[in-house]
Design a protein around this motif. Structure first.
Motif, PDB file in Angstrom:
ATOM      1  N   LEU A 450       0.846  -1.191   0.000  1.00 14.84           N
ATOM      2  CA  LEU A 450       0.000   0.000   0.000  1.00 14.84           C
ATOM      3  C   LEU A 450       0.879   1.238   0.000  1.00 14.84           C
ATOM      4  O   LEU A 450       1.781   1.371   0.826  1.00 14.84           O
ATOM      5  CB  LEU A 450      -0.910   0.010   1.226  1.00 14.84           C
ATOM      6  CG  LEU A 450      -1.804   1.244   1.392  1.00 14.84           C
ATOM      7  CD1 LEU A 450      -2.837   1.333   0.266  1.00 14.84           C
ATOM      8  CD2 LEU A 450      -2.498   1.229   2.759  1.00 14.84           C
ATOM      9  N   SER A 452       0.859   5.217   0.548  1.00 13.84           N
ATOM     10  CA  SER A 452       0.107   6.339   1.105  1.00 13.84           C
ATOM     11  C   SER A 452       0.671   7.626   0.540  1.00 13.84           C
ATOM     12  O   SER A 452       1.818   7.986   0.813  1.00 13.84           O
ATOM     13  CB  SER A 452       0.214   6.350   2.634  1.00 13.84           C
ATOM     14  OG  SER A 452      -0.365   5.186   3.197  1.00 13.84           O
ATOM     15  N   GLU A 481      -3.668   4.838  -1.293  1.00 16.54           N
ATOM     16  CA  GLU A 481      -4.518   5.730  -0.509  1.00 16.54           C
ATOM     17  C   GLU A 481      -3.912   7.136  -0.594  1.00 16.54           C
ATOM     18  O   GLU A 481      -2.695   7.285  -0.707  1.00 16.54           O
ATOM     19  CB  GLU A 481      -4.632   5.288   0.952  1.00 16.54           C
ATOM     20  CG  GLU A 481      -3.383   5.476   1.788  1.00 16.54           C
ATOM     21  CD  GLU A 481      -3.631   5.334   3.285  1.00 16.54           C
ATOM     22  OE1 GLU A 481      -4.787   5.098   3.684  1.00 16.54           O
ATOM     23  OE2 GLU A 481      -2.658   5.461   4.059  1.00 16.54           O
ATOM     24  N   GLY A 531      -0.009   2.992   4.831  1.00 11.33           N
ATOM     25  CA  GLY A 531       0.805   2.288   3.842  1.00 11.33           C
ATOM     26  C   GLY A 531       2.202   1.962   4.314  1.00 11.33           C
ATOM     27  O   GLY A 531       2.784   2.652   5.156  1.00 11.33           O
TER      28      GLY A 531
END
Length: 720
Positions: A450, A452, A481, A531
């Motif tokens: 992930l 961020s 995200e 993340g």
């Protein structure tokens, strides 16, 4: 690593009075100015550092009563001499020289301090920057002394760029005194490593072979042997020439191959003759500078554990004219994967070379690159040394018979095969990159981490809309995200934009009202991120290509990588960020700033991934664990400027590498959201943050390992 000034050193403020010199631990020298009356005076300093070759090995600073230190940016004069002209701080109590290298000690000789009168100072400034000098005189006439002094200091600090011929005349000519100094230094060495020069030969022009052999025989350093393997030359003059030199010089060892086996086999046969602890490579038509092996031996004496030593190089034409110098980076494994920037002069520990099996037949044209990739795989960077001096002259004359010029396509194919072997062991793949060089493509971990994306913003919805659209609609990355850190937006357009994205589950708005502090806003966003990878992104970034984030995330995922930056372009297509070079303009500046976005750059630097000392916070990716380890951005002292450079320097100090990649391209509408630094408050804040950087990192800022010290610090355009 300083040497105290010895007998005969002239450390003077006036011809009749010597100044005390002290040195506590060998890394600093301090020159006491107490009682000299030089506080606030305009002065000219000159000193020598024998053996420096005009490359500063020490940082000169003025120390004040309150402990503050101000760096005095030296100007090389040639012949190991340096100078500085300017106004000393009013409360100066001493000068200090601090070693910039642990392995290359400086020597202080003939430090002279002379007062300079106003007329002389203004005249000197006027020759350098007439416009600034006129402004300074105007402000002085109006009674604004401080402003006038600042302008004069800027004018005095101006360094004009020069051509290569002028650089050679000033910095690459050894005087009679320097030659004597080198010979005396060598004579004082109790132990000296033997260097075996490996020369494969096949049908060169006899004149260029004669010159190549004589360049070895003419070395200052005597502990060498020349190992010549004649690869079945068909020109009868070649074996006769080799035999003549071997009869005259017992340090020349020769063999003749019964059949032509090409450069790898011929070099390996030359290696079989080698009795030295280190082996240097010399093509049969090229030239060594007369101090080449001395500089190599000097590096080895400073660090006997070295495995690989290399130098800068240039080309020489049929008339002996030198051109196209390559002033190289320090050890950069990322760049080495892409191209053989090490090239010449290259010296390798002989037993390591034999352990690797020497050069590999089948990689002709890129046999040296293949060797270097195998040699450096897993090698600690401390065992590689770059000598920033032009010690090798690569002949570019027609008819020289250079091996590497014979088959460009075959050389590119061999280079790619060599990297493919390294890539396979890393779980990556090798591709043909721009300009025919290599590209290492790393895989994303599975599942993809992930990312961020942290975007500080205040209003300017028209800019933020572009970056959000680019992230959500035009970026191909599976795990994303976005955290918009809202620094007190009030405009209706911004609220409308937030409302439009209210249904986007990958977006969060984090309110953070208060004065603008980029570091604090970024730290808040990082604290809220989920993340494994953080991507700090300005709100004025525009996405160009869908794969940019995959490129950044794949590099940032590697354990030894601490941060990654992208290639940023201005809206007009010129380069805004090609990595950050330390010392440019005093603190740091962007590489290749303002050049056309499609230009390859200095020896293709703008189209190849490479290591750098820092990357811009406008687009900076790093693992969250690394960000936490180094303490994030400095919100207390670096609210706006240089926080990215400071962060990257702490990342490097923690042992991580920093990579810039041209394979992630974005547009940066720089300063569109914040505006220019054009108010008294902004200028004062900028000066305060500049002082923090100088106090915290000055020796590091003066010695960027990825920028050659021979190149200009006025701008990072890789010019002299």
């Amino acid at each position: 690593m300083a040497e105290r000034a010895g007998p005969g050193a002239r450390l003077k403020a006036r011809p009749e009075r010597a100044l005390p010199v002290t040195g506590a631990d060998g890394s600093d020298l301090r020159i006491d100015l107490s009682g000299t009356g030089l506080g606030g005076a305009w002065v000219g300093l000159t000193w020598r550092d024998p053996g420096s070759g005009g490359i500063a090995r020490a940082l000169l600073s003025a120390l004040s009563e309150n402990g503050e230190s101000v760096a005095l940016a030296e100007e090389p004069l040639g012949e190991d001499a340096f100078t500085w002209t300017g106004r000393l701080p009013p409360d100066v109590v001493a000068l200090r020289l601090t070693a910039l290298s642990r392995t290359d000690p400086f020597v202080l000789r003939d430090l002279v301090i002379r007062r300079r009168g106003r007329i002389g100072i203004v005249a000197r400034a006027g020759c350098r920057q007439p416009g600034l000098t006129v402004q300074a005189v105007g402000w002085r006439l109006l009674g604004l002394k401080v402003r006038a002094r600042g302008l004069i200091a800027r004018a005095l600090a101006h360094r004009s760029e020069t051509g290569y011929a002028a650089w050679i005349a000033r910095f690459d000519r050894l005087s009679k005194a320097e030659r004597a100094r080198i010979r005396a230094e060598i004579a004082g060495w109790a132990e000296a490593p033997t260097i075996s020069v490996l020369m494969p030969v096949h049908n060169p022009d006899p004149r260029v072979l004669e010159a190549a052999i004589r360049s070895v025989r003419g070395q200052f350093y005597p502990a060498w042997e020349l190992c010549i393997a004649d690869d079945a030359s068909t020109d009868p003059r070649i074996p006769k020439l080799i035999a003549r030199h071997a009869a005259q010089e017992p340090r020349i060892r020769t063999l003749r191959r019964p059949e032509n086996g090409h450069i790898a086999r011929a070099t390996n046969d030359a290696l079989s003759l080698a009795g030295g602890s280190f082996a240097a490579f010399l093509d049969h038509d090229d030239l060594l500078s007369e101090n080449a092996l001395y500089e190599v031996a000097r590096a080895l004496r400073a660090d006997p554990d070295l495995e690989l030593i290399y130098s800068d190089e240039d080309k020489v034409d049929a008339r002996g004219r030198r051109f196209e110098p390559h002033f190289k980076s320090g050890y950069d494994r990322e760049l080495l994967w892409a191209q053989n920037y090490v090239n010449h002069l290259c010296v390798v520990r002989t037993r390591t070379l034999r352990r690797l099996g020497g050069l590999r037949p089948g990689f002709e044209g890129s046999q040296d690159h293949d060797l270097l990739l195998r040699l450096t795989e897993g090698l600690d960077e401390s065992r590689v040394r770059h000598i920033p001096k032009v010690l090798y002259h690569w002949r570019a004359a027609a008819g020289s018979g250079t091996f590497s010029d014979r088959a460009l396509a075959r050389a590119e194919e061999a280079r790619l095969r060599a990297l493919a072997e390294v890539a396979e062991r890393r779980g990556a793949r090798a591709e043909r990159g721009p300009e025919g060089f290599n590209r290492l493509v790393r895989p994303l971990p599975e599942p993809a981490p992930l990312v961020s994306v942290v975007i500080p913003t205040r209003d300017r919805a028209e800019l933020l809309a572009v970056v959000l659209d680019g992230l959500f609609a035009r970026t191909h990355y599976p795990a994303l995200e976005v955290i918009v850190v809202d620094n007190g937006s009030t405009e209706p357009a911004t609220q409308d934009l937030f409302t439009r994205y209210a249904g986007e589950p990958r977006l969060r708005i984090l309110p953070a009202p208060g004065p603008f502090n980029f570091s604090d806003l970024s730290n808040r966003g990082a604290a809220a991120a989920r993340g494994a990878i953080l991507l700090f992104l300005n709100n004025d970034i525009e996405v160009l290509e869908p794969g940019w984030l995959t490129e950044l995330a794949s590099i940032a995922s590697e354990p030894e990588i601490g941060a990654v930056g992208a290639k940023l372009l201005y809206p007009d297509g010129t380069i805004q960020h090609g990595g950050i070079v330390l010392g440019i303009g005093g603190i740091a500046g962007h590489s290749h700033l303002g050049l056309p976005g499609g230009t390859p750059g200095y020896f293709a630097r703008m189209v190849l991934s490479q290591e750098v000392s820092a990357v811009t916070g406008a687009c900076l990716a790093m693992r969250a664990e690394v960000f936490a380890q180094v303490g994030g951005f400095d919100a207390a002292d670096l609210a706006v400027a240089f926080n990215d450079v400071d962060l990257c320097l702490r990342v490097r100090a923690a042992g991580y590498r920093i990579v810039w990649t041209p394979h992630a391209r974005l547009v940066h509408h720089e300063s569109k959201s914040r505006g220019a630094e054009d108010t008294p408050e902004k200028r004062a804040r900028f000066e305060a943050e500049s002082r923090v950087m100088r106090e915290r990192w000055e020796p590091v800022l003066r010695a960027d390992p990825y920028y050659n010290p021979n190149l200009s610090r006025a701008a990072a355009h890789y010019r002299l």
